[in-house]
Design a protein around this motif. Structure first.
Motif, PDB file in Angstrom:
ATOM      1  N   UNK A 148     -10.682  58.223 -33.218  1.00  0.00           N
ATOM      2  CA  UNK A 148     -11.197  58.133 -31.848  1.00  0.00           C
ATOM      3  C   UNK A 148     -10.338  57.158 -31.045  1.00  0.00           C
ATOM      4  N   UNK A 149     -10.496  57.191 -29.750  1.00  0.00           N
ATOM      5  CA  UNK A 149      -9.766  56.285 -28.860  1.00  0.00           C
ATOM      6  C   UNK A 149     -10.218  54.848 -29.114  1.00  0.00           C
ATOM      7  N   UNK A 150      -9.303  53.961 -29.510  1.00  0.00           N
ATOM      8  CA  UNK A 150      -9.666  52.570 -29.767  1.00  0.00           C
ATOM      9  C   UNK A 150     -10.261  51.854 -28.552  1.00  0.00           C
ATOM     10  N   UNK A 151      -9.992  52.355 -27.359  1.00  0.00           N
ATOM     11  CA  UNK A 151     -10.562  51.740 -26.162  1.00  0.00           C
ATOM     12  C   UNK A 151     -12.027  52.130 -25.957  1.00  0.00           C
ATOM     13  N   UNK A 152     -12.479  53.123 -26.704  1.00  0.00           N
ATOM     14  CA  UNK A 152     -13.848  53.609 -26.506  1.00  0.00           C
ATOM     15  C   UNK A 152     -14.791  53.216 -27.637  1.00  0.00           C
ATOM     16  N   UNK A 153     -14.257  52.606 -28.721  1.00  0.00           N
ATOM     17  CA  UNK A 153     -15.088  52.330 -29.887  1.00  0.00           C
ATOM     18  C   UNK A 153     -14.552  51.123 -30.650  1.00  0.00           C
ATOM     19  N   UNK A 154     -15.440  50.164 -30.915  1.00  0.00           N
ATOM     20  CA  UNK A 154     -15.058  48.998 -31.713  1.00  0.00           C
ATOM     21  C   UNK A 154     -14.611  49.442 -33.108  1.00  0.00           C
ATOM     22  N   UNK A 155     -15.309  50.399 -33.690  1.00  0.00           N
ATOM     23  CA  UNK A 155     -14.955  50.903 -35.019  1.00  0.00           C
ATOM     24  C   UNK A 155     -13.565  51.525 -34.993  1.00  0.00           C
ATOM     25  N   UNK A 156     -13.291  52.342 -33.992  1.00  0.00           N
ATOM     26  CA  UNK A 156     -11.967  52.962 -33.873  1.00  0.00           C
ATOM     27  C   UNK A 156     -10.893  51.900 -33.694  1.00  0.00           C
ATOM     28  N   UNK A 157     -11.215  50.847 -32.939  1.00  0.00           N
ATOM     29  CA  UNK A 157     -10.258  49.748 -32.727  1.00  0.00           C
ATOM     30  C   UNK A 157      -9.951  49.057 -34.046  1.00  0.00           C
ATOM     31  N   UNK A 158     -10.982  48.793 -34.842  1.00  0.00           N
ATOM     32  CA  UNK A 158     -10.777  48.175 -36.161  1.00  0.00           C
ATOM     33  C   UNK A 158      -9.925  49.071 -37.053  1.00  0.00           C
ATOM     34  N   UNK A 159     -10.288  50.339 -37.136  1.00  0.00           N
ATOM     35  CA  UNK A 159      -9.563  51.270 -38.003  1.00  0.00           C
ATOM     36  C   UNK A 159      -8.111  51.433 -37.573  1.00  0.00           C
ATOM     37  N   UNK A 160      -7.862  51.389 -36.268  1.00  0.00           N
ATOM     38  CA  UNK A 160      -6.491  51.543 -35.755  1.00  0.00           C
ATOM     39  C   UNK A 160      -5.593  50.378 -36.172  1.00  0.00           C
ATOM     40  N   UNK A 161      -6.187  49.242 -36.502  1.00  0.00           N
ATOM     41  CA  UNK A 161      -5.405  48.069 -36.915  1.00  0.00           C
ATOM     42  C   UNK A 161      -4.921  48.174 -38.356  1.00  0.00           C
ATOM     43  N   UNK A 162      -5.478  49.134 -39.095  1.00  0.00           N
ATOM     44  CA  UNK A 162      -5.039  49.352 -40.468  1.00  0.00           C
ATOM     45  C   UNK A 162      -5.958  48.715 -41.488  1.00  0.00           C
ATOM     46  N   UNK A 163      -5.900  49.224 -42.713  1.00  0.00           N
ATOM     47  CA  UNK A 163      -6.803  48.773 -43.773  1.00  0.00           C
ATOM     48  C   UNK A 163      -6.702  47.279 -44.085  1.00  0.00           C
TER      49      UNK A 163
END
Length: 102
Positions: free
Chosen positions: A17-32
């Motif tokens: 998902x768009x990292x700007x629209x979801x805290x979870x997506x933002x976390x996941x986009x940063x990598x494991x």
């Protein structure tokens, strides 16, 4: 479906998902690795609350720990079902015996 299963399904749905629209997506986009680091930070905050006997804050931080654990599992493509199956496998086994078998 229980609360943890529902939360894990929501976390899974945020992958990509768009990292700007979801805290979870933002976390996941940063990598494991960053997700694991954030889990560690939350675990430390829960430990501090427990040591201080701050019940209200421990409840709050425990929620954060569970959420970030599920995000970390999702980041490494480990399902909640796999973890639950492991816990079921251990059910009825003494913790001392389980550790000795490792």
């Amino acid at each position: 479906m229980n609360t943890l299963e529902t939360l894990f399904a929501t976390i899974q749905s945020r992958k990509g998902a768009d990292p700007d629209s979801s805290w979870t997506a933002k976390l996941l986009a940063k990598g494991p690795e960053k997700v694991a680091e954030k889990f560690g930070e939350e675990a430390i905050e829960a430990i501090i609350a427990a040591v201080k006997n701050d019940r209200e804050n421990l409840v709050y931080e425990a929620g954060d720990v569970l959420y970030h654990l599920l995000v970390m599992l999702a980041a490494r493509d480990v399902s909640l079902a796999e973890v639950l199956a492991e816990l079921e496998r251990r059910e009825g086994t003494s913790g001392i015996a389980e550790k000795a078998a490792r």
